[in-house]
Enzyme design. Structure first.
Site, PDB file in Angstrom:
ATOM      1  N   GLU A  90      43.493  -6.397 111.967  1.00  0.00           N
ATOM      2  CA  GLU A  90      45.070  -6.626 112.087  1.00  0.00           C
ATOM      3  C   GLU A  90      45.838  -7.619 111.643  1.00  0.00           C
ATOM      4  O   GLU A  90      47.221  -7.687 111.044  1.00  0.00           O
ATOM      5  CB  GLU A  90      45.295  -6.325 113.427  1.00  0.00           C
ATOM      6  CG  GLU A  90      44.963  -5.000 114.332  1.00  0.00           C
ATOM      7  CD  GLU A  90      45.674  -4.047 113.766  1.00  0.00           C
ATOM      8  OE1 GLU A  90      46.791  -4.069 113.258  1.00  0.00           O
ATOM      9  OE2 GLU A  90      45.273  -2.757 113.920  1.00  0.00           O
ATOM     10  N   SER A 464      33.844  25.371 173.828  1.00  0.00           N
ATOM     11  CA  SER A 464      33.375  24.388 174.999  1.00  0.00           C
ATOM     12  C   SER A 464      33.301  22.972 174.602  1.00  0.00           C
ATOM     13  O   SER A 464      32.825  22.269 175.653  1.00  0.00           O
ATOM     14  CB  SER A 464      31.974  25.123 175.485  1.00  0.00           C
ATOM     15  OG  SER A 464      32.103  26.172 176.179  1.00  0.00           O
TER      16      SER A 464
END
Length: 822
Positions: A90, A464
């Site tokens: 770059e 239950s």
């Protein structure tokens, strides 16, 4: 000296004038643009978007949320070779120029002047790219380019080179949601930056120029072209590497592949709960701020819960036999294994069950192709549980499921077994009984198959397993474990003349029986009579103290049979009050939250059950915070457990429980509020331990612990199966049912479908855990009569004594088998 011709003088004067005007115009433009440039100092405190990390209690990764993969890294932690690869790609003169590379600008201007291209390479330094990434848009114009250059020069004046380079490496996009070089290294190679080879570093350096169309995964040819013909030669030309190193790196083939950050603790339902809770607390953008969330999940217990659920659901499903595959694919005549495997592209694995396509069957078994293209033959040992021949199991094109039969043997060659996804679903919730901390949670058979969290979102009838809450309410009204209640037919009529005849599952009746035995045998008619005796409205108000919403409790006698619609998490919370001595704890799962810099932004301070410390404080220290007084809705649940003014029993007639030694309170502790009288909590504990010893949950005796207790639960037509119980420091609830509310099958009671999962999980959870203290709290008296021994509240002794003296010995078990239907 001859005078210049008038025309030439005018031309020169006009040129100078134009130059001055141009210079002034440029100066004014520069001044105008410079005045509007943003403050580059903000870059030093900028917050890059970073995912949210979710961890188990030991710090292992449990979840990762966010659209962007980004793991910011300091420039000093980026290896020199990686830095040089990006500089070569770059901006090789990055450390020499002052933000603008005039040679590059001149080259770009020349190309603009000599070519027809509107976009030309060169001219943008790393500093300019950072300016564009952080401050500017993607507009392509001379004005934007000038702003970019001015901003780059400003950045160079105010920031260091390494700061700018670090911003570039962390901000750049590398495709596939990877932002920043560290995230790119992990995603494409599964490596840290320090582990990257030269060819990999060069590959990544060439990616930001074409992140979507030229990354090494989506277009390896284009990426390799840039790596081999530009970046590596340029690194060699700049002296960063030798020519030999460059040639060796060029010879390495492209080998990038997707690598998601590994999840170390599998708890997807909990991870999603964390995501939702974090959004509720901190806002919708919480998944991009880099928060680190540590949960209360114990990785060992979570793994045990996952295995218990998978094994339990497989056993349940196999009881009901093989089902014909419900999905087929069309296999082309000339398809090879990889082409067949692509037919499974959108079919995820579920609960360890991998998808496979049947390609044929014969005397040797069923031949299938897995999603990775491998071909497997499933012989008789792999299909034996089905009771079907190979040809009857599946036909060519059927999509079936297979699993590793020897998954518990790492390193061994896979031994595949045919299987199927269960029709039923399940949920498991395990809490620390004293604090409410969530230790393990499973919200369904497979999160990949269905993300609906049944542990927290599904409301089902507990049957239950709800009875202990009703019994607790009855004990507050004067009943106790030794009270006599009639187990006999009863008919209720409403004002419209409708009749209701509740039944026991066994179809018979035991007559007069102790309340303890009624719970052990899960007698429905006793529960109905108890609720009728104490009153429905009273029971609803009392039971709400366990954390249930009163409006969700049925306002009629059917509540006694567990017809309320409750989540497994809420049931587990209610059972915690029995296990911890009567305190109401609040389930929680986020222990702490840290921001990206490691600073604590939240740390949980849970309300804790503490029977022996609620009224005591350390000398000179403030008393611990008490969330709520011990009087709730008119009920006095004093921490000491005693009742003021209660008559002491005669010393020769009974043993009286003693107060436990009080201990100093940590001033930072938050003491949980009372839910019920600690003596009632202990009585229900004792009764539910008997459910395990000789009731509907005797299979749990395999755990070999005296402090284990619980209650089974089932509903009409076996639509729901439950087991909720406690042992050691944990309280755990397991539910099994179908999302469509259809029956689980004949006799699929809580003790058959849910209890085995609970036992499997608790075997791991209780390892090396000391037994819970089983001594009764203060304010209780041991009463003996006719061979029956019970611990009662002191105020209940006189009332019950006449009943005990008249009661026949009922230690012998009833002839009928103890079932649990509601």
């Amino acid at each position: 000296m001859p005078r210049l011709p008038r025309t030439l003088r005018l031309v020169l004067l006009g040129g100078v004038t134009l130059a001055v005007i141009g210079a002034i115009a440029i100066a004014l433009l520069v001044a105008s643009l410079s005045a509007k440039l943003p403050d580059v100092q903000a870059l030093r405190t900028t917050e890059l978007q970073e995912p949210m990390y979710v961890y188990a209690s030991d710090g292992r990764l449990m979840g990762l949320f966010g659209e962007m993969r980004r793991y910011p890294v300091d420039i000093k932690d980026v290896p020199e070779r990686v830095q040089r690869a990006f500089l070569a790609a770059e901006d090789a003169r990055f450390y020499q120029h002052h933000g603008v590379d005039y040679k590059g600008v001149a080259r770009a201007v020349w190309l603009l002047a000599t070519t027809s291209d509107k976009r030309v390479p060169g001219g943008s330094t790393i500093t300019q790219q950072v300016a564009r990434q952080y401050f500017l848009d993607s507009e392509y114009s001379y004005a934007r380019k000038l702003r970019e250059m001015l901003l780059a020069m400003k950045m160079e004046r105010e920031l260091g080179k390494d700061e700018i380079f670090g911003l570039y490496l962390n901000k750049s996009f590398f495709g596939n949601r990877a932002y920043g070089v560290a995230a790119a290294a992990e995603f494409y190679y599964g490596k840290t930056l320090a582990e990257l080879t030269l060819d990999e570093a060069a590959t990544l350096a060439g990616t930001p120029k074409f992140p979507s169309s030229g990354n090494p995964l989506d277009n390896p040819t284009r990426n390799r072209e840039r790596r081999d013909h530009y970046i590596l030669p340029r690194m060699a030309a700049l002296g960063y590497i030798s020519a030999a190193e460059a040639e060796a790196a060029k010879a390495v083939p492209m080998h990038a592949s997707p690598h998601e950050r590994p999840i170390e603790v599998h708890a997807p339902y909990v991870a999603e709960m964390v995501r939702r809770e974090m959004i509720a607390r901190f806002g919708e953008d919480v998944v991009s701020k880099g928060y680190h969330v540590t949960t209360t999940i114990d990785p060992v217990l979570q793994a045990a819960a996952d295995k218990a659920v998978a094994d339990g659901m497989r056993v349940y499903d196999h009881r009901h036999g093989w089902r014909k595959p419900d999905r087929q694919v069309e296999i082309p005549a000339d398809a090879d294994p990889m082409a067949i495997a692509r037919l499974l592209r959108n079919t995820p694995a579920q609960g360890g069950l991998l998808p496979a396509v049947v390609v044929g069957s014969g005397s040797d078994g069923v031949r299938v192709v897995l999603a990775d293209g491998s071909e497997v033959t499933l012989g008789s040992s792999a299909t034996g549980w089905t009771g079907k021949s190979a040809s009857a199991l599946a036909q060519r094109g059927d999509v079936v499921r297979v699993r590793r039969g020897n998954a518990d043997k790492p390193g061994a060659a896979p031994e595949w077994v045919i299987d199927q996804i269960p029709r039923a679903q399940t949920a498991l919730v395990s809490l620390d009984a004293d604090t409410g901390a969530l230790r393990a949670l499973v919200g369904g058979f497979s999160y990949a198959g269905n993300k609906f969290n049944r542990a927290t979102q599904a409301r089902r009838q507990p049957g239950s397993s709800f009875k202990p809450f009703l019994y607790a309410a009855a004990f507050e009204r004067g009943f106790n474990p030794a009270s006599i209640v009639l187990d006999a037919p009863v008919v209720f009529k409403d004002r419209a003349g409708h009749t209701w005849r509740p039944q026991n599952d066994s179809g018979n009746f035991a007559g007069p029986m102790r309340v303890r035995e009624a719970l052990v045998q899960s007698r429905n008619l006793v529960s109905v009579r108890l609720l009728d005796a104490i009153g429905v409205e009273y029971a609803r108000r009392y039971i709400s103290h366990f954390g249930f919403e009163e409006q969700r409790l049925p306002p009629n006698l059917s509540m006694s049979l567990g017809t309320a619609s409750l989540t497994p998490l809420s049931v587990a919370r209610g059972y915690a009050a029995f296990a911890n001595g009567g305190f109401l704890v609040t389930p929680w799962f986020i222990d702490s939250v840290r921001d990206r810099s490691g600073k604590d932004v939240f740390r949980e301070k849970p309300a804790t059950a503490c029977p022996s410390c609620a009224l005591v404080q350390a000398p000179g220290q403030p008393v611990a915070t008490v969330v709520q007084s011990t009087t709730v809705d008119g009920f006095d649940f004093g921490p000491a457990g005693g009742t003021p003014g209660a008559a002491a029993p005669p010393a020769q007639a009974a043993t009286v429980s003693k107060p436990r030694p009080a201990r100093p309170v940590d001033p930072a502790m938050v003491v949980a509020p009372r839910a019920i009288d600690p003596r009632v909590a202990w009585q229900l504990q004792s009764m539910m331990r008997d459910v395990v010893k000789r009731g509907t949950a005797t299979d749990a005796r395999v755990l070999g612990r005296e402090d284990v207790g619980g209650k089974t639960g089932s509903t009409n037509d076996h639509r729901d199966a439950w087991f909720s119980g406690f042992g050691g420091p944990y309280v755990t609830t397991v539910w099994v049912g179908r999302d469509d509310f259809k029956s689980l099958g004949y006799r699929e009671y809580g003790g058959k479908a849910a209890l085995p999962i609970w036992i499997s999980y608790m075997k791991t959870a209780l390892k090396e855990q000391p037994p819970r203290d089983l001594e009764p709290p203060a304010g209780m008296v041991e009463v003996k009569a006719n061979g029956v021994v019970e611990w009662l509240k002191v105020e209940d002794q006189e009332r019950i004594q006449d009943e005990l003296d008249a009661m026949p010995d009922q230690d012998a078990q009833p002839d009928e088998e103890a079932f649990d239907i509601f």
